[in-house]
Design a protein around this motif. Structure first.
Motif, PDB file in Angstrom:
ATOM      1  N   LYS A 144       0.799  -1.373   0.102  1.00  0.00           N
ATOM      2  CA  LYS A 144      -0.052   0.085  -0.041  1.00  0.00           C
ATOM      3  C   LYS A 144       0.997   1.377  -0.103  1.00  0.00           C
ATOM      4  N   LYS A 145       2.087   0.982   0.420  1.00  0.00           N
ATOM      5  CA  LYS A 145       2.803   2.467   0.459  1.00  0.00           C
ATOM      6  C   LYS A 145       3.842   2.483  -0.624  1.00  0.00           C
ATOM      7  N   ILE A 146       3.760   1.750  -1.704  1.00  0.00           N
ATOM      8  CA  ILE A 146       4.517   2.026  -3.000  1.00  0.00           C
ATOM      9  C   ILE A 146       3.931   3.066  -3.880  1.00  0.00           C
ATOM     10  N   PRO A 147       5.029   4.392  -4.003  1.00  0.00           N
ATOM     11  CA  PRO A 147       4.565   5.451  -4.583  1.00  0.00           C
ATOM     12  C   PRO A 147       4.913   5.028  -6.309  1.00  0.00           C
ATOM     13  N   LEU A 154      13.033  11.704 -10.136  1.00  0.00           N
ATOM     14  CA  LEU A 154      11.971  10.975 -10.730  1.00  0.00           C
ATOM     15  C   LEU A 154      10.745  11.468  -9.656  1.00  0.00           C
ATOM     16  N   TYR A 155       9.668  11.719 -10.450  1.00  0.00           N
ATOM     17  CA  TYR A 155       8.772  12.389  -9.507  1.00  0.00           C
ATOM     18  C   TYR A 155       7.206  11.413  -9.778  1.00  0.00           C
ATOM     19  N   ILE A 156       6.358  11.637  -9.155  1.00  0.00           N
ATOM     20  CA  ILE A 156       5.051  11.108  -9.024  1.00  0.00           C
ATOM     21  C   ILE A 156       3.916  11.854  -8.963  1.00  0.00           C
ATOM     22  N   THR A 157       2.821  11.589  -9.337  1.00  0.00           N
ATOM     23  CA  THR A 157       1.645  12.701  -9.359  1.00  0.00           C
ATOM     24  C   THR A 157       0.450  11.915  -8.598  1.00  0.00           C
ATOM     25  N   ALA A 158      -0.447  12.741  -8.794  1.00  0.00           N
ATOM     26  CA  ALA A 158      -1.944  12.206  -8.473  1.00  0.00           C
ATOM     27  C   ALA A 158      -1.743  11.700  -7.029  1.00  0.00           C
ATOM     28  N   TYR A 159      -2.700  10.618  -6.987  1.00  0.00           N
ATOM     29  CA  TYR A 159      -2.944  10.251  -5.291  1.00  0.00           C
ATOM     30  C   TYR A 159      -1.653   9.549  -4.809  1.00  0.00           C
ATOM     31  N   GLU A 160      -0.865   9.166  -5.776  1.00  0.00           N
ATOM     32  CA  GLU A 160       0.348   8.249  -5.131  1.00  0.00           C
ATOM     33  C   GLU A 160       1.368   9.508  -4.529  1.00  0.00           C
ATOM     34  N   ALA A 161       1.065  10.650  -5.075  1.00  0.00           N
ATOM     35  CA  ALA A 161       2.290  11.497  -4.584  1.00  0.00           C
ATOM     36  C   ALA A 161       2.236  11.952  -2.988  1.00  0.00           C
ATOM     37  N   VAL A 162       0.997  11.519  -2.477  1.00  0.00           N
ATOM     38  CA  VAL A 162       0.784  11.561  -0.960  1.00  0.00           C
ATOM     39  C   VAL A 162       1.730  10.570  -0.108  1.00  0.00           C
ATOM     40  N   ILE A 163       1.724   9.468  -0.765  1.00  0.00           N
ATOM     41  CA  ILE A 163       2.359   8.178  -0.213  1.00  0.00           C
ATOM     42  C   ILE A 163       3.595   8.443   0.541  1.00  0.00           C
ATOM     43  N   PRO A 164       4.836   9.227  -0.268  1.00  0.00           N
ATOM     44  CA  PRO A 164       6.039   9.107   0.305  1.00  0.00           C
ATOM     45  C   PRO A 164       6.033  10.168   1.494  1.00  0.00           C
ATOM     46  N   HIS A 182       5.157  11.992   5.134  1.00  0.00           N
ATOM     47  CA  HIS A 182       4.995  11.368   6.414  1.00  0.00           C
ATOM     48  C   HIS A 182       3.937  11.535   7.180  1.00  0.00           C
ATOM     49  N   ARG A 183       2.839  12.373   6.570  1.00  0.00           N
ATOM     50  CA  ARG A 183       1.507  12.371   6.925  1.00  0.00           C
ATOM     51  C   ARG A 183       0.475  11.873   5.657  1.00  0.00           C
ATOM     52  N   ASP A 184      -0.493  11.552   6.290  1.00  0.00           N
ATOM     53  CA  ASP A 184      -1.628  10.934   4.987  1.00  0.00           C
ATOM     54  C   ASP A 184      -2.583  12.158   4.398  1.00  0.00           C
ATOM     55  N   MET A 185      -3.269  12.523   5.262  1.00  0.00           N
ATOM     56  CA  MET A 185      -4.453  13.406   4.720  1.00  0.00           C
ATOM     57  C   MET A 185      -3.799  14.953   4.489  1.00  0.00           C
ATOM     58  N   VAL A 186      -2.979  14.898   3.408  1.00  0.00           N
ATOM     59  CA  VAL A 186      -2.570  16.307   3.110  1.00  0.00           C
ATOM     60  C   VAL A 186      -2.266  16.548   1.674  1.00  0.00           C
ATOM     61  N   PRO A 187      -2.695  17.897   1.255  1.00  0.00           N
ATOM     62  CA  PRO A 187      -2.956  18.056  -0.413  1.00  0.00           C
ATOM     63  C   PRO A 187      -1.558  17.977  -0.971  1.00  0.00           C
ATOM     64  N   ILE A 188      -1.179  16.736  -1.477  1.00  0.00           N
ATOM     65  CA  ILE A 188       0.039  16.746  -2.276  1.00  0.00           C
ATOM     66  C   ILE A 188      -0.393  16.216  -3.631  1.00  0.00           C
ATOM     67  N   ASP A 189      -0.061  16.961  -4.710  1.00  0.00           N
ATOM     68  CA  ASP A 189      -0.537  16.044  -6.035  1.00  0.00           C
ATOM     69  C   ASP A 189       1.130  15.757  -6.752  1.00  0.00           C
ATOM     70  N   ALA A 190       2.284  16.387  -6.232  1.00  0.00           N
ATOM     71  CA  ALA A 190       3.262  15.877  -7.067  1.00  0.00           C
ATOM     72  C   ALA A 190       4.610  15.749  -6.035  1.00  0.00           C
ATOM     73  N   ALA A 191       5.295  14.798  -5.923  1.00  0.00           N
ATOM     74  CA  ALA A 191       6.460  14.367  -5.138  1.00  0.00           C
ATOM     75  C   ALA A 191       7.516  13.712  -5.722  1.00  0.00           C
ATOM     76  N   VAL A 192       8.824  14.164  -5.192  1.00  0.00           N
ATOM     77  CA  VAL A 192      10.046  13.506  -5.601  1.00  0.00           C
ATOM     78  C   VAL A 192      10.293  12.213  -5.095  1.00  0.00           C
ATOM     79  N   VAL A 193      10.418  11.205  -5.870  1.00  0.00           N
ATOM     80  CA  VAL A 193      10.571   9.734  -5.192  1.00  0.00           C
ATOM     81  C   VAL A 193      11.850   9.339  -5.463  1.00  0.00           C
ATOM     82  N   GLY A 194      12.840  10.204  -6.063  1.00  0.00           N
ATOM     83  CA  GLY A 194      13.958   9.418  -6.504  1.00  0.00           C
ATOM     84  C   GLY A 194      15.130  10.315  -7.200  1.00  0.00           C
ATOM     85  N   ILE A 195      16.405  10.171  -7.015  1.00  0.00           N
ATOM     86  CA  ILE A 195      17.254  11.029  -7.513  1.00  0.00           C
ATOM     87  C   ILE A 195      18.038  10.117  -8.816  1.00  0.00           C
ATOM     88  N   VAL A 196      17.959  10.646 -10.020  1.00  0.00           N
ATOM     89  CA  VAL A 196      18.510   9.830 -11.156  1.00  0.00           C
ATOM     90  C   VAL A 196      20.181  10.240 -11.373  1.00  0.00           C
TER      91      VAL A 196
END
Lengths: 103, 94
Positions: A71-74, B58-68, B70-84
């Motif tokens: 569930k935690k995979i982005p 590397l970045y991710i958008t939409a719902y998955e952007a909140v996953i990385p 450390h809080r759940d219910m926050v309005p984030i729609d784009a997040a960096v998940v890795g450095i290339v």
């Protein structure tokens, strides 16, 4: 799912821990005539796709969470199959409707 | 998806949505991983891996952007998940 061609790979060791130990491939969406269409994607490889392969890519996060059972995979895009052949009869689109009746 | 982008700057702001106070926000230019061509306008992303300006990420958008984050219910729609570090692209002209 969309059809893509594997163009190369991406090396990124410093990343979100849920994304570790997975091959990151660069894939280019293609149309049915294998011409590039749209911008490339970075996708996880689950089927050992090789360079130049035509692959099937899922582009949806929910499916990623199911496929990786995490569930935690982005993640949103990952490869689910290597395509050996595509058989399309484009003339179907030109024929008047209805083409084939299933009655 | 994740997709690729280049971090070009940082945004500072103290008045933010509750829960986002400690979110590190950066300005990123989306690029095509194969051609490195710029795709559209720069967007703001929340950084969770410590990427700095000039780095390809590397970045991710939409719902998955909140996953990385450390809080759940926050309005984030784009997040960096890795450095290339590097990308290898087969010589497309051959």
């Amino acid at each position: 799912m969309i059809l893509c061609k594997v163009m190369g790979n991406v090396v990124a060791t410093h990343k979100n821990k849920e994304l570790e130990n997975n091959r990151l491939l660069l894939v280019q969406p293609i149309d049915l005539n294998r011409n590039p269409k749209g911008s490339s994607l970075v996708a996880f490889d689950r089927v050992d796709a090789g360079e130049g392969d035509i692959v099937l890519v899922v582009k949806e996060g929910g499916s990623a969470r199911i496929a990786f059972n995490n569930k935690k995979i982005p993640l949103q895009s990952f490869i689910v199959g290597v395509v050996d052949d595509i058989d399309v009869d484009e003339t179907i689109l030109q024929s008047p409707w209805p083409v084939v009746s299933r009655s | 998806m994740p997709q690729m982008g280049i971090i070009i700057g940082t945004i500072w702001g103290t008045q933010k949505y509750p829960g986002l106070e400690d979110a590190k926000m950066q300005i990123m230019q989306p690029i095509c991983g194969v051609t490195r061509q710029h795709l559209g306008q720069p967007i703001t992303v929340v950084d969770t891996v410590g990427a700095g300006p000039g780095e390809t990420v590397l970045y991710i958008t939409a719902y998955e952007a909140v996953i990385p984050y450390h809080r759940d219910m926050v309005p984030i729609d784009a997040a960096v998940v890795g450095i290339v570090e590097s990308t290898y692209v087969k010589d497309t002209t051959s």
